[in-house]
Enzyme design. Structure first.
Site, mmCIF file in Angstrom:
data_model
loop_
_atom_site.group_PDB
_atom_site.id
_atom_site.type_symbol
_atom_site.label_atom_id
_atom_site.label_comp_id
_atom_site.label_asym_id
_atom_site.label_seq_id
_atom_site.Cartn_x
_atom_site.Cartn_y
_atom_site.Cartn_z
ATOM 1 N N ALA A 266 0.723 -1.121 -0.049
ATOM 2 C CA ALA A 266 0.005 0.076 -0.016
ATOM 3 C C ALA A 266 0.820 1.236 -0.046
ATOM 4 O O ALA A 266 2.015 1.088 0.122
ATOM 5 C CB ALA A 266 -0.921 -0.121 1.261
ATOM 6 N N GLU A 268 0.809 5.385 1.275
ATOM 7 C CA GLU A 268 0.150 6.563 2.274
ATOM 8 C C GLU A 268 -0.123 7.718 1.686
ATOM 9 O O GLU A 268 -0.076 8.835 2.274
ATOM 10 C CB GLU A 268 0.878 6.616 3.534
ATOM 11 C CG GLU A 268 2.214 7.123 3.459
ATOM 12 C CD GLU A 268 3.636 6.608 3.103
ATOM 13 O OE1 GLU A 268 4.644 6.754 3.310
ATOM 14 O OE2 GLU A 268 3.066 5.025 2.704
ATOM 15 N N ASN A 269 -0.567 7.931 0.510
ATOM 16 C CA ASN A 269 -0.980 9.152 -0.259
ATOM 17 C C ASN A 269 -1.912 9.836 0.868
ATOM 18 O O ASN A 269 -2.847 9.385 1.355
ATOM 19 C CB ASN A 269 -1.660 9.015 -1.703
ATOM 20 C CG ASN A 269 -0.863 8.050 -2.307
ATOM 21 O OD1 ASN A 269 0.426 8.130 -2.674
ATOM 22 N ND2 ASN A 269 -1.462 7.107 -2.931
ATOM 23 N N HIS A 299 -1.768 0.292 9.214
ATOM 24 C CA HIS A 299 -0.411 0.976 8.956
ATOM 25 C C HIS A 299 -0.473 2.338 7.968
ATOM 26 O O HIS A 299 0.276 3.161 8.456
ATOM 27 C CB HIS A 299 0.432 -0.081 8.011
ATOM 28 C CG HIS A 299 2.128 0.327 7.482
ATOM 29 N ND1 HIS A 299 3.031 -0.219 8.186
ATOM 30 C CD2 HIS A 299 2.369 1.332 6.633
ATOM 31 C CE1 HIS A 299 4.115 0.271 7.793
ATOM 32 N NE2 HIS A 299 3.587 1.193 6.706
ATOM 33 N N GLU A 300 -1.223 2.124 7.130
ATOM 34 C CA GLU A 300 -1.362 3.397 5.951
ATOM 35 C C GLU A 300 -1.948 4.436 6.921
ATOM 36 O O GLU A 300 -1.779 5.795 6.672
ATOM 37 C CB GLU A 300 -1.940 2.899 4.885
ATOM 38 C CG GLU A 300 -1.454 1.917 4.193
ATOM 39 C CD GLU A 300 0.239 2.387 3.747
ATOM 40 O OE1 GLU A 300 0.551 3.036 3.547
ATOM 41 O OE2 GLU A 300 0.893 1.067 3.762
#
Length: 846
Positions: A266, A268-269, A299-300
């Site tokens: 993934a 994290e934008n 997490h993100e």
């Protein structure tokens, strides 16, 4: 391309010269399948009269305007645009064509084979926003970003800010004008575009705001999206982090998008997180994968505060960004969701990854030296994520959980929307805890290597402990002995089960730490150092404890304690202290009772590796045959429909080699053999076909027929793996040619083809590729994007051979190639795996 590899020195120089304010980025996505139009207007201040450059990986530059004056196209070299004679305040406009990619970098373009629809998504970490717009590509030059997108009106357009109503431009085309973002770094900006299907929800933030939530996936996959569950985990994460961080969510909305052909788990934008599409489960997956998705979601989400709100100044603190999210997502999973054994998962997966990475020749301090962007790319590793997360867990034990969260809260308050370095966080933790972390930081973060802890115990004739100490060792190359906060567990057999009867928590430091509290107590059946897994250290079992563990590991009631014992014996096997054949015996004798899915998955992976590469070569075939037979037996005995049954079948398929085993797989796939509770769904059917292909029992026509039935992106990936897994030299050469002789293959098909290529029951078929690998390696590195070059450097390395010829050829290449450093590191790690296998084989032969 010259100029692509930004150095830290260049970044510091540029930061001292300029300060960015705003970007206005206009993208036209209606220009065809190869390029899109990108017009960037950036406003920034600078030292008057100075010169610098802006990053832009362009296909064609149409115009460059600086402060109203045209700049010659010769200022652009395809990677950078030179900017001279700057003013105090500047406006730069760059109008260019940029290229779509199929490598998962920049703006990735994917055509769904099911319906022909086009899907786009951005992936900018580390240095790839410059593939989409002109940008000062470094994390400490933050700015506000305003995106305007022209695209087909039927598409969904998602970015960091809430999606506005589209404005019609022409027939079938519309324009979306987003509001500016808060001040953020370029690598967390985002654009996702295409006919994605979506579902919406919302939550109330701790400051009373309504936060819109969105979930997105391709139309052909959307029916499998379990939106209610994902929204539930998201809400649990929001509540946990806002309370623990004492700060409301920092952005306006939170979208989560599952995108095709994604390179990572993934990204994290800010407010627009992208996920690996495999997290949309179209077939049954293991509980390990289901839990991993929850950890990834959290997490993100943690990154929205740690990484996006407050961002590292340079990539040497990449570890802190990722380690914090790794630690935070684990504690959030354990405390806020139903996955209460998340720390057992962390031990089985993350820590085993960390210990492996920390014993490679390429190991590095947690705070790594990052000289340039290539250094960053190879540092998305087990040190950055898993060791760093483990060290943070140790730090929490050191300062106390309450003080740790108080320090983090103060850190967010002081540095919101700014950039920081490690010292900024440590300062807040020192204030909150009252502990000086200078020595702790030096020993844990600025030195490499992992310590090993050994119990030293003597008993008298009646079984009473007369002395007990913990001996700490360090490898010769990394001799630092560190302070550890840990527990010692006593386990005693009670009615056939190993039960913890005592626990001693203490600090240790130096080479030997006596534990007076234990002296005078009766020796238990098993002594477990680092019980509850507080410390980051390899542990050894004393001789008596190892004997008991070999016989009774499955009876340990606590799953985390079991995971620690599994990990200890595996680590001793990797270190050639314990024979691989003994490890095989341990696993086959105890794995049936394992309840934790990730522990089961990790241990079975290690079992197959031990049998295929660590056992003495003359016994490998017979050991693999035994492993497959016993896994099939375990599958038949497992609880119907259980995770264990599912995993035993999957690993049986991965180990199967004999005609009888392959016939069983064929019958299972065809439905002639059934297991109560086991459904042969689409993905499992493919895995069984790959196993048959590797055993030369599935033809190309069989694979094509399966692909016709499942003509999805996943079907294409499995088919590529199956073709490459076929065992003949011609099949391996065809797989090789697909990757090496043609640069058009998308990233996921490169990865799946390489996965099949390395699979070989008779590994000698890979011998011809040893020299060929080294002949093409440097050219591939210089001509492909980083991710594709990495897939080749790691994926096509014939590691299955694990023999002296491969070792010597690898060492010879390293002897004659001192550069590039990032490629050398990957090859050094490949070599380390072979050398470890050879040492294990030698030990097993004894």
């Amino acid at each position: 391309m010259p100029g692509e590899n930004l150095t830290h020195d260049e970044a510091r120089t540029r930061k001292n010269l300029i300060q960015t304010h705003t970007y206005a980025v206009a993208l036209d996505l209606t220009q065809g399948p190869d390029v899109f139009r990108s017009t960037t207007t950036v406003r920034f201040s600078a030292e008057a009269g100075s010169s610098t450059f802006i990053d832009a990986l362009t296909a064609t530059v149409h115009s460059i305007t600086l402060n109203g004056s045209d700049v010659s196209a010769s200022a652009a070299d395809g990677a950078r645009i030179a900017l001279d004679d700057l003013r105090d305040e500047n406006e730069l406009v760059v109008d260019a064509d940029m290229r779509y990619t199929n490598t998962g970098e920049g703006l990735h373009r994917f055509v769904d084979p099911v319906d022909g629809e086009v899907y786009l998504y951005s992936q900018f970490e580390v240095p790839d926003s410059r593939r989409v717009f002109a940008v000062f590509e470094q994390p400490d030059l933050k700015a506000e970003f305003q995106f305007t997108v022209t695209a087909p009106s039927a598409w969904q357009i998602v970015s960091n800010s809430p999606t506005p109503e589209p404005v019609p431009v022409s027939d079938g085309v519309a324009r979306w004008e987003f509001t500016p973002t808060p001040t953020i770094s370029s690598y967390i900006t985002a654009l996702i575009a295409g006919p994605y299907a979506s579902v919406r929800s919302k939550l109330t933030s701790s400051d009373g705001r309504t936060i819109p939530l969105g979930l997105f996936a391709r139309k052909s996959l959307f029916e499998y999206l379990d939106a209610d569950y994902i929204f539930e985990k998201t809400r649990q994460g929001f509540a946990f982090y806002e309370q623990k961080f004492n700060r409301a969510y920092p952005f306006e909305k939170y979208d989560q998008l599952f995108v095709p052909e994604f390179n990572a788990g993934a990204m994290e934008n800010a407010g627009a997180v992208t996920f690996l599409e495999s997290y949309v489960f179209r077939s049954k997956v293991t509980d390990a994968i289901r839990e991993r998705r929850v950890v990834t979601i959290l997490h993100e989400l943690a990154h929205m505060w740690f990484g996006d709100l407050v961002t590292m100044t340079w990539w040497n603190d990449l570890w802190l960004n990722e380690s914090f999210a790794e630690w935070a997502s684990t504690i959030a999973t354990a405390q806020a969701t139903e996955w209460t054994e998340a720390w057992t998962t962390f031990q089985a997966m993350e820590k085993s990854w960390a210990y492996k990475q920390d014993q490679l020749p390429s190991t590095h301090p947690v705070v790594a030296t990052i000289n340039d962007l290539e250094d960053v790319q190879v540092n998305f590793d087990g040190i950055t994520y898993a060791k760093g997360g483990s060290v943070l867990k140790q730090l929490v034990a050191w300062v106390g959980e309450e003080a740790f969260f108080a320090g983090v809260s103060a850190y967010f308050a002081k540095h919101a929307f700014g950039n920081t370095e490690l010292r900024d966080l440590l300062s807040e933790l020192e204030t909150a805890s009252g502990r000086d972390l200078t020595e702790w930081s030096t020993k844990w973060l600025e030195t490499a290597g992992v310590n090993t802890l050994h119990p030293e115990v003597t008993v008298d004739s009646e079984g009473t402990i007369t002395s007990f100490s913990i001996r700490q060792t360090a490898p010769a190359d990394y001799p630092t002995l560190r302070p550890h906060r840990l527990a010692v567990g006593f386990y005693t057999l009670d009615d056939g089960r190993l039960v913890r009867t005592d626990r001693f928590e203490l600090d240790i430091d130096g080479e030997r730490t006596p534990v007076a509290e234990i002296v005078g107590r009766a020796r238990p059946d098993l002594i477990l150092l680092n019980d509850d897994d507080l410390a980051y250290a390899k542990i050894r079992l004393d001789e008596e404890s190892l004997r008991v563990a070999m016989e009774h590991l499955s009876t340990i009631e606590n799953p985390l304690a079991r995971a620690l014992v599994w990990g200890s014996v595996w680590d001793a096997t990797r270190d050639a202290e314990t024979a691989a054949s003994d490890y095989v015996d341990l696993v086959l004798g105890n794995i049936a009772a394992e309840t934790e899915s990730t522990t089961l998955r990790t241990t079975l992976n290690q079992l197959v590796l031990a049998a295929g590469q660590y056992v003495a070569p003359e016994r490998q075939a017979s050991t693999l045959e035994r492993v497959a037979d016993e896994l099939w037996g375990l599958a038949q005995q497992a609880t119907p429909g259980s995770d264990a049954q599912f995993q035993f079948v999957k690993f049986f398929a991965s180990a199967a080699s004999t005609p009888t085993q392959l016939e069983t797989i064929a019958a299972l796939r065809a439905g002639a053999i059934t297991l109560n509770g086991l459904e042969i769904d689409t993905d499992l059917e493919w895995e069984l076909l790959v196993a048959r292909a590797a055993g030369d029992q599935a033809t190309v026509a069989d694979i094509d027929a399966a692909l016709e039935r499942d003509s999805t992106a996943s079907g294409q990936q499995f088919a590529a793996q199956a073709r490459a897994a076929r065992p003949s030299s011609a099949d391996k050469n065809a797989a090789w040619s697909l990757i090496i002789d043609d640069d058009s293959l998308p990233n996921t098909l490169v990865a799946y083809t390489a996965l099949g290529f390395r699979r070989a029951q008779d590994t000698t078929v890979l011998t011809e590729f040893v020299d060929r690998y080294f002949d093409v390696l440097l050219d591939i590195w210089n001509s492909r994007t980083y991710k594709i070059a990495e897939h080749v450097a790691v994926g096509l390395y014939p590691s299955s051979l694990a023999n002296a010829h491969l070792r010597d050829a690898t060492a010879a290449w390293l002897d004659t190639h001192s550069e590039p450093a990032a490629l050398r590191r990957l090859v050094v790690e490949n070599l380390a795996g072979v050398e470890r296998a050879l040492a294990a084989q030698e030990r097993d032969a004894r």
